[in-house]
Design a protein around this motif. Structure first.
Motif, PDB file in Angstrom:
ATOM      1  N   TYR A 224       0.816  -1.227   0.000  1.00 33.93           N
ATOM      2  CA  TYR A 224       0.000   0.000   0.000  1.00 33.93           C
ATOM      3  C   TYR A 224       0.852   1.280   0.000  1.00 33.93           C
ATOM      4  O   TYR A 224       0.397   2.316  -0.473  1.00 33.93           O
ATOM      5  CB  TYR A 224      -0.911   0.021   1.221  1.00 33.93           C
ATOM      6  CG  TYR A 224      -2.090  -0.901   1.092  1.00 33.93           C
ATOM      7  CD1 TYR A 224      -3.259  -0.493   0.457  1.00 33.93           C
ATOM      8  CD2 TYR A 224      -2.042  -2.190   1.602  1.00 33.93           C
ATOM      9  CE1 TYR A 224      -4.341  -1.344   0.336  1.00 33.93           C
ATOM     10  CE2 TYR A 224      -3.119  -3.043   1.486  1.00 33.93           C
ATOM     11  CZ  TYR A 224      -4.272  -2.612   0.852  1.00 33.93           C
ATOM     12  OH  TYR A 224      -5.341  -3.461   0.722  1.00 33.93           O
ATOM     13  N   CYS A 225       2.056   1.200   0.540  1.00 34.95           N
ATOM     14  CA  CYS A 225       2.881   2.422   0.642  1.00 34.95           C
ATOM     15  C   CYS A 225       3.974   2.467  -0.419  1.00 34.95           C
ATOM     16  O   CYS A 225       4.130   3.469  -1.125  1.00 34.95           O
ATOM     17  CB  CYS A 225       3.534   2.517   2.017  1.00 34.95           C
ATOM     18  SG  CYS A 225       2.492   2.046   3.399  1.00 34.95           S
ATOM     19  N   ASN A 226       4.735   1.374  -0.531  1.00 38.40           N
ATOM     20  CA  ASN A 226       5.911   1.385  -1.400  1.00 38.40           C
ATOM     21  C   ASN A 226       5.605   1.015  -2.846  1.00 38.40           C
ATOM     22  O   ASN A 226       6.414   1.297  -3.738  1.00 38.40           O
ATOM     23  CB  ASN A 226       6.972   0.424  -0.847  1.00 38.40           C
ATOM     24  CG  ASN A 226       7.533   0.891   0.489  1.00 38.40           C
ATOM     25  OD1 ASN A 226       7.704   2.090   0.711  1.00 38.40           O
ATOM     26  ND2 ASN A 226       7.793  -0.048   1.385  1.00 38.40           N
ATOM     27  N   SER A 227       4.486   0.352  -3.085  1.00 34.55           N
ATOM     28  CA  SER A 227       4.069  -0.024  -4.446  1.00 34.55           C
ATOM     29  C   SER A 227       5.221  -0.640  -5.238  1.00 34.55           C
ATOM     30  O   SER A 227       5.605  -0.163  -6.298  1.00 34.55           O
ATOM     31  CB  SER A 227       3.498   1.195  -5.190  1.00 34.55           C
ATOM     32  OG  SER A 227       2.224   1.528  -4.661  1.00 34.55           O
ATOM     33  N   ARG A 228       5.726  -1.733  -4.685  1.00 41.82           N
ATOM     34  CA  ARG A 228       6.840  -2.436  -5.323  1.00 41.82           C
ATOM     35  C   ARG A 228       6.708  -3.930  -5.036  1.00 41.82           C
ATOM     36  O   ARG A 228       5.911  -4.362  -4.197  1.00 41.82           O
ATOM     37  CB  ARG A 228       8.173  -1.930  -4.778  1.00 41.82           C
ATOM     38  CG  ARG A 228       8.350  -2.211  -3.297  1.00 41.82           C
ATOM     39  CD  ARG A 228       9.632  -1.652  -2.718  1.00 41.82           C
ATOM     40  NE  ARG A 228       9.742  -1.944  -1.283  1.00 41.82           N
ATOM     41  CZ  ARG A 228      10.765  -1.601  -0.514  1.00 41.82           C
ATOM     42  NH1 ARG A 228      11.790  -0.923  -1.038  1.00 41.82           N
ATOM     43  NH2 ARG A 228      10.785  -1.901   0.773  1.00 41.82           N
ATOM     44  N   ILE A 229       7.504  -4.717  -5.747  1.00 48.05           N
ATOM     45  CA  ILE A 229       7.604  -6.149  -5.495  1.00 48.05           C
ATOM     46  C   ILE A 229       9.043  -6.449  -5.108  1.00 48.05           C
ATOM     47  O   ILE A 229       9.986  -6.003  -5.786  1.00 48.05           O
ATOM     48  CB  ILE A 229       7.219  -6.972  -6.742  1.00 48.05           C
ATOM     49  CG1 ILE A 229       5.853  -6.540  -7.293  1.00 48.05           C
ATOM     50  CG2 ILE A 229       7.248  -8.463  -6.417  1.00 48.05           C
ATOM     51  CD1 ILE A 229       4.687  -6.824  -6.404  1.00 48.05           C
ATOM     52  N   LEU A 230       9.227  -7.203  -4.044  1.00 48.20           N
ATOM     53  CA  LEU A 230      10.560  -7.620  -3.622  1.00 48.20           C
ATOM     54  C   LEU A 230      10.718  -9.114  -3.878  1.00 48.20           C
ATOM     55  O   LEU A 230       9.879  -9.914  -3.447  1.00 48.20           O
ATOM     56  CB  LEU A 230      10.781  -7.318  -2.135  1.00 48.20           C
ATOM     57  CG  LEU A 230      10.694  -5.843  -1.728  1.00 48.20           C
ATOM     58  CD1 LEU A 230      10.887  -5.709  -0.220  1.00 48.20           C
ATOM     59  CD2 LEU A 230      11.717  -5.006  -2.471  1.00 48.20           C
ATOM     60  N   LYS A 231      11.790  -9.473  -4.560  1.00 47.64           N
ATOM     61  CA  LYS A 231      12.077 -10.878  -4.865  1.00 47.64           C
ATOM     62  C   LYS A 231      13.199 -11.370  -3.950  1.00 47.64           C
ATOM     63  O   LYS A 231      14.237 -10.717  -3.817  1.00 47.64           O
ATOM     64  CB  LYS A 231      12.497 -11.024  -6.334  1.00 47.64           C
ATOM     65  CG  LYS A 231      12.862 -12.448  -6.736  1.00 47.64           C
ATOM     66  CD  LYS A 231      13.349 -12.510  -8.182  1.00 47.64           C
ATOM     67  CE  LYS A 231      13.798 -13.903  -8.581  1.00 47.64           C
ATOM     68  NZ  LYS A 231      14.302 -13.952  -9.984  1.00 47.64           N
ATOM     69  N   PHE A 232      12.976 -12.537  -3.327  1.00 44.88           N
ATOM     70  CA  PHE A 232      13.938 -13.112  -2.393  1.00 44.88           C
ATOM     71  C   PHE A 232      14.291 -14.527  -2.826  1.00 44.88           C
ATOM     72  O   PHE A 232      13.503 -15.213  -3.490  1.00 44.88           O
ATOM     73  CB  PHE A 232      13.350 -13.169  -0.982  1.00 44.88           C
ATOM     74  CG  PHE A 232      12.987 -11.832  -0.389  1.00 44.88           C
ATOM     75  CD1 PHE A 232      13.886 -11.153   0.409  1.00 44.88           C
ATOM     76  CD2 PHE A 232      11.747 -11.263  -0.633  1.00 44.88           C
ATOM     77  CE1 PHE A 232      13.557  -9.923   0.959  1.00 44.88           C
ATOM     78  CE2 PHE A 232      11.400 -10.044  -0.078  1.00 44.88           C
ATOM     79  CZ  PHE A 232      12.312  -9.367   0.714  1.00 44.88           C
ATOM     80  N   ASN A 233      15.468 -14.978  -2.400  1.00 42.56           N
ATOM     81  CA  ASN A 233      15.774 -16.395  -2.573  1.00 42.56           C
ATOM     82  C   ASN A 233      15.133 -17.177  -1.436  1.00 42.56           C
ATOM     83  O   ASN A 233      14.499 -16.591  -0.539  1.00 42.56           O
ATOM     84  CB  ASN A 233      17.285 -16.642  -2.676  1.00 42.56           C
ATOM     85  CG  ASN A 233      18.017 -16.373  -1.367  1.00 42.56           C
ATOM     86  OD1 ASN A 233      17.425 -16.117  -0.324  1.00 42.56           O
ATOM     87  ND2 ASN A 233      19.344 -16.454  -1.412  1.00 42.56           N
ATOM     88  N   ALA A 234      15.279 -18.496  -1.440  1.00 40.30           N
ATOM     89  CA  ALA A 234      14.583 -19.328  -0.462  1.00 40.30           C
ATOM     90  C   ALA A 234      14.995 -19.028   0.971  1.00 40.30           C
ATOM     91  O   ALA A 234      14.221 -19.247   1.912  1.00 40.30           O
ATOM     92  CB  ALA A 234      14.825 -20.804  -0.780  1.00 40.30           C
ATOM     93  N   ALA A 235      16.211 -18.501   1.144  1.00 36.27           N
ATOM     94  CA  ALA A 235      16.697 -18.190   2.490  1.00 36.27           C
ATOM     95  C   ALA A 235      16.283 -16.802   2.958  1.00 36.27           C
ATOM     96  O   ALA A 235      16.558 -16.428   4.100  1.00 36.27           O
ATOM     97  CB  ALA A 235      18.222 -18.318   2.526  1.00 36.27           C
ATOM     98  N   GLY A 236      15.623 -16.037   2.088  1.00 35.97           N
ATOM     99  CA  GLY A 236      15.172 -14.706   2.476  1.00 35.97           C
ATOM    100  C   GLY A 236      16.133 -13.589   2.128  1.00 35.97           C
ATOM    101  O   GLY A 236      16.012 -12.474   2.639  1.00 35.97           O
ATOM    102  N   ARG A 237      17.090 -13.868   1.244  1.00 34.92           N
ATOM    103  CA  ARG A 237      18.021 -12.822   0.814  1.00 34.92           C
ATOM    104  C   ARG A 237      17.422 -12.097  -0.394  1.00 34.92           C
ATOM    105  O   ARG A 237      16.953 -12.708  -1.341  1.00 34.92           O
ATOM    106  CB  ARG A 237      19.385 -13.415   0.454  1.00 34.92           C
ATOM    107  CG  ARG A 237      20.429 -12.367   0.032  1.00 34.92           C
ATOM    108  CD  ARG A 237      21.795 -13.001  -0.135  1.00 34.92           C
ATOM    109  NE  ARG A 237      21.828 -13.965  -1.230  1.00 34.92           N
ATOM    110  CZ  ARG A 237      22.050 -13.633  -2.510  1.00 34.92           C
ATOM    111  NH1 ARG A 237      22.257 -12.363  -2.842  1.00 34.92           N
ATOM    112  NH2 ARG A 237      22.074 -14.561  -3.453  1.00 34.92           N
ATOM    113  N   ILE A 238      17.473 -10.758  -0.346  1.00 32.59           N
ATOM    114  CA  ILE A 238      16.887  -9.952  -1.415  1.00 32.59           C
ATOM    115  C   ILE A 238      17.650 -10.157  -2.717  1.00 32.59           C
ATOM    116  O   ILE A 238      18.890 -10.152  -2.743  1.00 32.59           O
ATOM    117  CB  ILE A 238      16.857  -8.456  -1.021  1.00 32.59           C
ATOM    118  CG1 ILE A 238      16.099  -7.627  -2.057  1.00 32.59           C
ATOM    119  CG2 ILE A 238      18.258  -7.919  -0.790  1.00 32.59           C
ATOM    120  CD1 ILE A 238      14.633  -7.800  -2.030  1.00 32.59           C
ATOM    121  N   LEU A 239      16.916 -10.388  -3.800  1.00 28.49           N
ATOM    122  CA  LEU A 239      17.510 -10.588  -5.115  1.00 28.49           C
ATOM    123  C   LEU A 239      17.216  -9.444  -6.072  1.00 28.49           C
ATOM    124  O   LEU A 239      18.050  -9.101  -6.908  1.00 28.49           O
ATOM    125  CB  LEU A 239      16.984 -11.897  -5.734  1.00 28.49           C
ATOM    126  CG  LEU A 239      17.306 -13.196  -5.003  1.00 28.49           C
ATOM    127  CD1 LEU A 239      16.626 -14.372  -5.706  1.00 28.49           C
ATOM    128  CD2 LEU A 239      18.812 -13.421  -4.933  1.00 28.49           C
TER     129      LEU A 239
END
Length: 450
Positions: free
Chosen positions: A294-309
């Motif tokens: 609702y605020c940032n209007s973005r998509i964040l992609k992570f690997n299975a361990a939760g590291r930002i890609l």
């Protein structure tokens, strides 16, 4: 005399124009298929206004006739494939809430449909490995409402999400007695009601796919303002809480998350923060995408361990999102489809699951006048089912979308305020939830795919 002749010619042109319009409208109303605006391109200086008008009308009529013929052929093929027996409830492609075309009861399904919606689910545990592979059907299935499902009434709060576990059970996420209104957050997106503590009731209920009765539940004393929920192929629950500004990965019935994204009650725009996250999509590779939100209007992609890609969008990506409200993956096409709510469209950028090639290229975009504000999306094979929410005077309903052609290829259902949608991996059923002001308007609908 010449003036009278000219006047007569003009009247005849107007009359012909009205006739063509009436023919086009009548054809439009007789077709259940969706048609985007269509206009042929002509050299502007070569044609008069009237000639351009008549050419456009002719093009519209020609396309309508072609699509009507294609739709009729599709229906005939679908009837041959389904083969409903004697005494079965009547079904057609318009099956919506409360319509005579809907299936009367989940226990009285035609034998072949009952085999799909119940038998396949009961055997899903033994064939779980094969459920990961979905092939697109030759005929795109149409969702048809199962009436009198659930067979007993429930007193849910606002049902914000629905997902389907590996056993084929629909699972709902609801807010119990808590509502999101103008007094829930301050201008800095800080949750006002922290002092009230988490919701004391169970917020997650597992339902029986045949009857809709509650089989079990959990999630009490854990969440403050439920929003999104996804269940991956291993049975893990991926949950977003807009009040806590966090996304979680849980094993079912556990009280401690396996993974947490975002800072508790601390909204932000860095890659370590979320702000009212809405939804999560999980790939079979373990990579996952968080719609933030609702605020940032973005998509964040992570690997299975939760590291930002990756962040979507990012330069040089020409993609502007405005409240990405739902996400779903079409792994065969390597696409992530996003319910871009306030932009009133569905956009499908490259997911980058197979390789990073293609990331940042223009996204497939489905944006047509009747789509409205899209709240939920769910993938089945290479197609997407979506629901819109209240938008001006537009009908609130479901849509069948083909991302490859960037078109809406079907309409179905009738709703008031849908919020989420999920479809079984094996195509046996589709579920839609609605949020309202009381337990009577907080709904869960079941559809079979015909």
């Amino acid at each position: 005399m010449s003036n009278n002749n000219n006047m007569g010619i003009k009247y005849m042109e107007l009359l012909c124009g009205l006739v063509f319009i009436l023919v086009a409208v009548s054809i439009d109303l007789s077709s259940s298929n969706h048609l985007p605006n269509h206009r042929l391109e002509y050299p502007e200086d070569a044609l008069t206004v009237n000639e351009r008008f008549f050419n456009d009308v002719r093009a519209l009529i020609k396309r309508r006739l072609k699509e009507n013929a294609a739709l009729q052929e599709l229906r005939m093929e679908s009837e041959n494939v389904v083969g409903i027996g004697d005494g079965a409830a009547s079904i057609n492609s318009h099956g919506g809430r409360g319509s005579s075309s809907s299936i009367s009861d989940s226990n009285d399904l035609p034998s072949n449909l009952e085999h799909i919606s119940a038998g396949s689910i009961s055997n899903s545990d033994s064939s779980r490995g094969s459920m990961n592979v979905v092939t697109t059907p030759n005929v795109v299935p149409t969702p048809v409402l199962v009436e009198n499902w659930p067979t007993e009434s429930h007193s849910f709060g606002q049902v914000t999400a629905v997902a389907i576990d590996p056993h084929g059970n629909p699972v709902i996420f609801h807010r119990a007695d808590r509502y999101w209104d103008a007094n829930t957050f301050n201008e800095s997106n800080i949750f006002y009601l922290i002092e009230y503590g988490p919701i004391k009731e169970k917020t997650i209920y597992i339902l029986d796919p045949k009857t809709g009765t509650i089989k079990s539940g959990w999630g009490e004393e854990m969440f403050y303002m439920p929003h999104g929920m996804t269940i991956d192929v291993h049975g893990n629950y991926w949950i977003t809480d807009v009040a806590m500004h966090q996304a979680f990965k849980f094993k079912p019935f556990d009280t401690q998350p396996l993974l947490t994204i975002g800072k508790r009650f601390k909204p932000g725009s860095s890659v370590n923060h979320l702000c009212k996250p809405t939804s999560v999509a999980v790939a079979t590779t373990g990579e996952f995408f968080v719609a933030d939100g609702y605020c940032n209007s973005r998509i964040l992609k992570f690997n299975a361990a939760g590291r930002i890609l990756r962040t979507i969008p990012q330069p040089p990506e020409f993609l502007s999102l405005q409240v990405p409200h739902g996400v779903t993956l079409l792994e065969h096409l390597d696409l992530l489809c996003i319910a871009d709510r306030e932009n009133m469209r569905v956009v499908c950028p490259k997911a980058g699951l197979k390789s990073s090639q293609g990331e940042g290229q223009p996204a497939a975009t489905i944006q047509e006048p009747d789509l409205g504000r899209v709240y939920g999306v769910a993938a089945y094979g290479d197609i997407v089912y979506a629901v819109n929410g209240p938008t001006s005077m537009l009908p609130v309903r479901g849509f069948t979308i083909d991302p490859r052609s960037e078109t809406i290829i079907g309409h179905w259902g009738e709703f008031k305020n849908p919020h989420s949608i999920a479809v079984c991996v094996n195509g046996s059923a589709l579920y839609v939830t609605e949020i309202g002001t009381n337990h009577q308007t907080n709904k869960v609908w079941k559809y079979v795919l015909v």
